[in-house]
Design an enzyme around this catalytic site. Structure first.
Site, PDB file in Angstrom:
ATOM      1  N   CYS A  98      51.517 -41.530 -37.942  1.00 42.73           N
ATOM      2  CA  CYS A  98      51.767 -42.354 -36.610  1.00 42.73           C
ATOM      3  C   CYS A  98      51.961 -43.897 -36.961  1.00 42.73           C
ATOM      4  CB  CYS A  98      50.465 -41.946 -35.698  1.00 42.73           C
ATOM      5  SG  CYS A  98      50.924 -42.110 -33.864  1.00 42.73           S
ATOM      6  N   HIS A 140      44.566 -42.399 -38.576  1.00 43.50           N
ATOM      7  CA  HIS A 140      43.376 -42.668 -37.786  1.00 43.50           C
ATOM      8  C   HIS A 140      42.251 -42.653 -38.359  1.00 43.50           C
ATOM      9  CE1 HIS A 140      46.672 -40.427 -35.239  1.00 43.50           C
ATOM     10  NE2 HIS A 140      46.342 -41.393 -34.327  1.00 43.50           N
TER      11      HIS A 140
END
EC number: 2.1.1.14
Length: 764
Positions: A726, A694
Site C-alpha cells: 500500500c 502497516h
C-alpha cells in the site's frame, strides 16, 4: 413506553484524543498510565452523552485501544501463539505488538469489517486454541460505569461472528470445531456479568446477515440455547442487512430480544413481527448509524406508532448499528455551510434523534418543536439549487456504452505498452504516497490557516516532490511517483476540487487503530471544473527521465469513502464521479504522463453482504471504473490498486475492469490471494505486495524474494510487478528507504536468477 439505547459509540474522541494518546505511547513519550487515563476520560464522557440525551441504557464494551475484535481475542485468551504472550497478563505494549507487529513477528492480518471502511484484526485460531480467558478490561470498564451510577448494557461481538471472521493457518482445520469451548467461555463471561448486576447484554451477530452455511446456522442455534439461559438477558444484535430468514430460528431460542437494522433492511420487519414470541424485545434500528444525514423523524414516528401498539414496553429504539462509523459531533463544525449543516446528524446528534423518537411516542406535543425543525431542514434540502446541476445531468444522460471500452483488447495494448515503456522484467514501483513528514503537515496546516502564501506553499510541496523523486532514483525504482506530499487524504484531496462535495473541519472517523479519516460529504451532483493533478504530475515528470505515474482515486473508492447523498441511487453518483475522473485521466495523458494509476482499494467493500445482490453492484461498479479509464490511447498504461481486499470470488469482475496492471495487498496473507488469480488465469499484469507497510518492521530482501518466487509459481514473471502492499504515507523515511532498498534488491536478484535459469535452458 419504548426504551432507548445505541449499539455503540465512536471511541476516538471529539478531538481524536485516543489517536494522539496512542501515538504518544508508541513513540515512548508517555506511558501506559497516561494512555489509560485518556481512555477512561473518553469512556466517561461518551457515557455521559448517552445519559444526558435521556437514553435508558449506556453502552459499555464498545471502547477498544485499537480494535474490538482484538479486544475480544484478548478477553477470550485467544492470542496468536507465535507472539508468545500470556493472555491473562497482557500489557498494552504487547497488545499493540499484536496489532502492529514487532521485530520478530509481523502484525496480525487486517481486513474490512463487513462492507464498511473500518478494519479489524483477524483472530488466528487453531486446534491449540483453548479460550482459557485473558485480560478483563471489559469488567474494569463496567465497574467504571457502575461507579458512576449509570444503567449499563455491555456489548460483545457474538461467538458465531467471532469464529466466522477468524482464520486458521492449519490446513483442513474447521474453526467451527472450537465452538463448544468458545461457548463455555462466553457462558462464564455472561455469568460474571450477571454477578455484577447486569440485566441486559448485547451480543452482536452481524454474521447472520451474510450467507451462512447450514452447519453454521445449526451451530448458532446450539450456542444460543446455552447463552440464552445464562441468567442475563441477551439482546441479539444484527445489522448491515436483513436477517429475516432467521426469524423463526431465533424466535425458538431463549434470547430475550433482537436488534434489527431497519435502515438498510426495512423489509425484514414483517417477518420478525410474525415470528417473535410475546416476551421478546424488538430493538428497532431506525436511525442510520452509517451515514450523516438528518433522519426524517416524522416519517419514522409513524412507522414506530404501530410497533409501539404491538410491542409496548418491549419496543426499543436505536440507531441501525454502532455509531463508530460516523463523526462524534457537529459542534466543532464552525465553517460548514449553515444550510448543509442543518441537513446533518453526527453521533451526538443521533443520540438526540433517538431520544426525540421516544418522546414523540410518549408525549407527541412535547416532541413537536423538534419534529417541526427536522421537517423544515429536510424540505430546504429537497428544494436546494446546490443539490442538482443541469450540466451534470445532461452529461450523464449522454453516456454511451463505447465510453466504457478501451480502443483495443489487453493483448494488443500490452504489446504496444511494452514497446513504448521499455520496462525490465519485474518492474519496481510504489503504490503512490511517501512519508508525510512533520514539515509537510505543518506547511499544509499553515497554508489552510492562511499563515502561508499559496506560492510559498507550492514551493514547499515542490521541494518535497523533488526529495521523493531523488530518493526513488537513488533506490533504483523503475516507475516513480511524486509522493503525494500535497495530499492530506486520497479522497478528500480530490473532493476539495470537485463540485458537489463539502468538507468538515473535524468529521473524523476511525479506519483502524490510530488511523482516522475525514470523509467528505457528497451532497449534490459531482463535476470537475478544472484539472486537479496535472500541473503537479507534470512538474514531477520534469525532474526525471524515468517514468512517472499519475495518481488518482477511482470512482468507487471516492463513493465508498465519502458520506454519500441518500436522495439518488449510489450508481448514479458513481457515474458522475467516473466522468470527473475520466476528464482528469485524459488531461494527464495530454500532459505526457504514460502511466496513470486509478486506485480502487474500496472496490470490494461495496459488495452487498448477500451474494444474490452482488451482480447488480458489480455491473455498475466495473462500468464506472471503465468509464473513468477508457478515454486514453492504447499506449497509455492504466494501473489500479486494491488493498485489504479478499476478492478471489469476484475475479471475473476484477478482470472486467480491464486495468493493464493491478497491484494488490498480499504480504500479510502470504500471497494466498494470488492462488485465485492463477486459477482464474487472470489475463493482465499484477503487482502482489511484497511487504506490509502497516507495520514498522523492515523485511529482508530474502523474505521478499521468497514471496516473489511464490508469486512466480502462480503468475508468469513477465506479468509480475514488484511493489509494497500500500502507500507509504504513514511510515517514516528511514524504514521506507530500508524496505524499498530491500525490495529493489529482491527484484534484481530474482531477475538475475530467472535470466540464469533461462540461459541454462537455452544451452541445455
Amino acid at each position: 413506553m419504548a426504551r432507548t439505547h445505541i449499539p455503540g459509540f465512536p471511541r476516538i474522541g471529539a478531538q481524536r484524543e485516543l489517536k494522539f494518546a496512542q501515538e504518544s505511547f508508541w513513540r515512548g513519550e508517555s506511558g501506559e498510565p497516561h494512555l489509560r487515563g485518556v481512555a477512561r476520560e473518553l469512556r466517561a464522557r461518551h457515557w455521559q452523552l448517552q445519559q444526558d440525551a435521556g437514553l435508558d441504557f449506556v453502552t459499555v464494551g464498545d471502547f477498544a485501544y485499537y480494535d474490538q475484535m482484538l479486544n475480544l481475542s484478548a478477553l477470550l485468551g485467544a492470542l496468536p501463539q507465535r507472539f508468545g504472550f500470556e493472555p491473562k497478563t497482557l500489557s498494552l505494549a504487547e497488545y499493540y505488538e499484536l496489532a502492529r507487529g514487532n521485530a520478530a513477528q509481523p502484525a496480525m492480518e487486517m481486513t474490512k469489517w463487513f462492507d464498511t471502511n473500518y478494519h479489524y484484526l483477524v483472530p488466528e485460531l487453531g486446534p491449540q486454541t483453548s479460550f482459557d480467558g485473558g485480560v478483563e478490561w471489559l469488567f474494569e470498564e463496567i465497574d467504571e460505569a457502575l461507579a458512576l451510577n449509570l444503567p449499563v448494557k455491555p456489548v460483545l461481538i457474538g461467538p458465531i461472528t467471532y469464529l466466522w471472521l477468524s482464520k486458521s493457518h492449519v490446513a483442513g482445520f474447521d474453526r467451527l470445531s472450537l465452538l463448544p469451548k468458545l461457548v463455555i467461555r462466553y457462558a462464564r463471561l455472561l455469568d460474571k456479568l450477571r454477578q455484577s448486576g447486569i440485566e441486559w447484554v448485547q451480543l452482536d451477530e452481524p454474521a447472520l446477515c451474510v450467507d451462512l452455511p447450514a452447519e453454521w446456522l445449526d451451530a448458532f442455534s446450539a450456542a444460543y440455547e446455552v447463552l440464552g439461559t445464562s441468567g442475563v438477558k441477551v439482546l441479539l444484535a444484527t445489522y448491515f442487512e436483513s436477517a429475516a430468514e432467521h426469524a423463526p430460528r431465533v424466535a425458538a431460542l431463549p434470547v430475550a430480544g433482537v436488534h434489527l437494522d431497519l435502515v438498510r433492511a426495512p423489509q425484514q420487519l414483517d417477518a420478525w413481527r410474525a415470528a417473535l414470541p410475546a416476551h421478546a424485545v424488538l430493538s428497532a434500528g431506525v436511525i442510520d448509524g452509517r451515514n450523516i444525514w438528518r433522519a426524517d423523524l416524522g416519517e419514522i414516528v409513524e412507522s414506530l406508532q404501530s410497533l409501539q401498539a404491538e410491542f409496548g414496553e418491549r419496543l426499543w429504539i436505536a440507531p441501525s448499528c454502532s455509531l463508530l462509523h460516523v463523526p462524534v459531533s457537529l459542534d466543532a463544525e464552525k465553517k460548514l455551510d449553515a444550510d448543509l449543516k442543518s441537513w446533518l446528524a453526527f453521533a451526538t446528534e443521533k443520540l438526540a434523534e433517538v431520544a426525540t423518537l421516544a418522546l414523540a411516542l410518549r408525549d407527541p406535543a412535547a416532541a413537536e418543536p423538534a419534529l417541526a425543525a427536522t421537517d423544515r431542514a429536510l424540505e430546504a434540502r429537497r428544494r436546494s439549487s446546490a443539490v442538482v446541476n443541469a450540466l451534470v445531468q445532461k452529461r450523464v444522460a449522454a453516456v454511451s456504452s463505447a465510453m466504457a471500452e478501451r480502443q483495443s483488447p489487453f493483448a494488443e495494448r500490452n504489446r504496444l505498452q511494452r514497446e513504448a515503456l521499455g520496462l525490465p522484467l519485474l518492474p519496481t514501483t510504489t503504490i503512490g504516497s511517501f512519508p508525510q513528514t512533520a514539515a509537510i503537515r505543518q506547511a499544509r496546516a499553515a497554508y489552510k490557516r492562511g499563515e502561508l502564501r499559496a506560492l510559498d506553499y507550492l514551493q514547499r510541496m515542490r521541494t518535497e516532490i523533488e526529495i521523493a523523486v531523488r530518493k526513488q532514483e537513488e533506490l533504483g525504482l523503475d516507475v516513480l511517483v511524486h509522493g503525494e506530499a500535497e495530499r492530506n487524504d486520497m479522497v478528500e484531496y480530490f473532493g476539495e476540487q470537485l463540485w458537489g462535495y463539502a468538507f468538515t473541519e473535524n468529521g473524523w472517523v476511525q479506519s483502524y487503530g490510530s488511523r482516522c479519516v475525514k470523509p467528505p460529504i457528497i451532497y449534490g451532483d459531482v463535476y470537475r471544473p478544472e484539472p486537479m493533478t496535472v500541473e503537479t504530475t507534470r512538474y514531477a515528470q520534469s525532474l526525471t527521465q524515468r517514468l512517472m505515474k499519475g495518481m488518482l482515486t477511482g470512482p468507487v473508492t471516492m463513493l465508498q469513502w465519502s458520506f454519500v447523498r441518500d436522495d439518488q441511487p449510489r450508481s448514479t453518483t458513481a457515474l458522475q464521479l467516473a466522468l470527473a475522473i475520466r476528464d482528469e485521466v485524459v488531461d494527464l495523458e495530454k500532459a505526457g504522463i504514460r502511466i496513470i494509476q486509478i486506485d480502487e482499494p474500496a472496490f470490494r467493500e461495496g459488495l452487498p453482504l448477500r451474494r444474490a445482490d452482488w451482480a447488480a453492484y458489480l455491473e455498475w461498479a466495473t462500468r464506472a471504473f471503465r468509464i473513468s479509464a477508457a478515454g486514453v490511447a492504447d499506449q497509455t498504461q492504466i494501473h489500479t490498486h486494491m488493498c485489504y481486499s479478499e476478492f478471489n470470488d469476484i475475479l471475473p469482475s476484477i478482470a472486467a475492469m480491464d486495468a493493464d496492471v493491478i497491484t494488490i495487498e498480499t504480504s500479510r496473507s502470504a500471497m494466498e490471494l494470488l492462488d485465485g488469480f492463477g486459477a482464474f488465469a487472470y489475463p493482465n499484469e499484477i503487482g502482489p505486495g511484497v511487504y506490509d507497510i502497516h507495520s514498522p518492521r523492515v523485511p529482508g530482501a530474502d523474505a521478499m524474494q521468497r514471496l516473489l518466487e511464490r508469486a512466480c509459481e502462480v503468475i508468469p514473471a513477465e506479468r509480475l510487478w514488484v511493489n509494497p502492499d500500500c502507500g507509504l504515507k504513514t511510515r517514516g523515511w528511514p524504514e521506507t528507504e530500508a524496505a524499498l532498498a530491500n525490495m529493489v534488491r529482491a527484484a534484481k536478484a530474482l531477475r538475475a536468477k530467472l535470466a540464469a535459469r533461462q540461459a541454462d535452458e537455452l544451452t541445455a
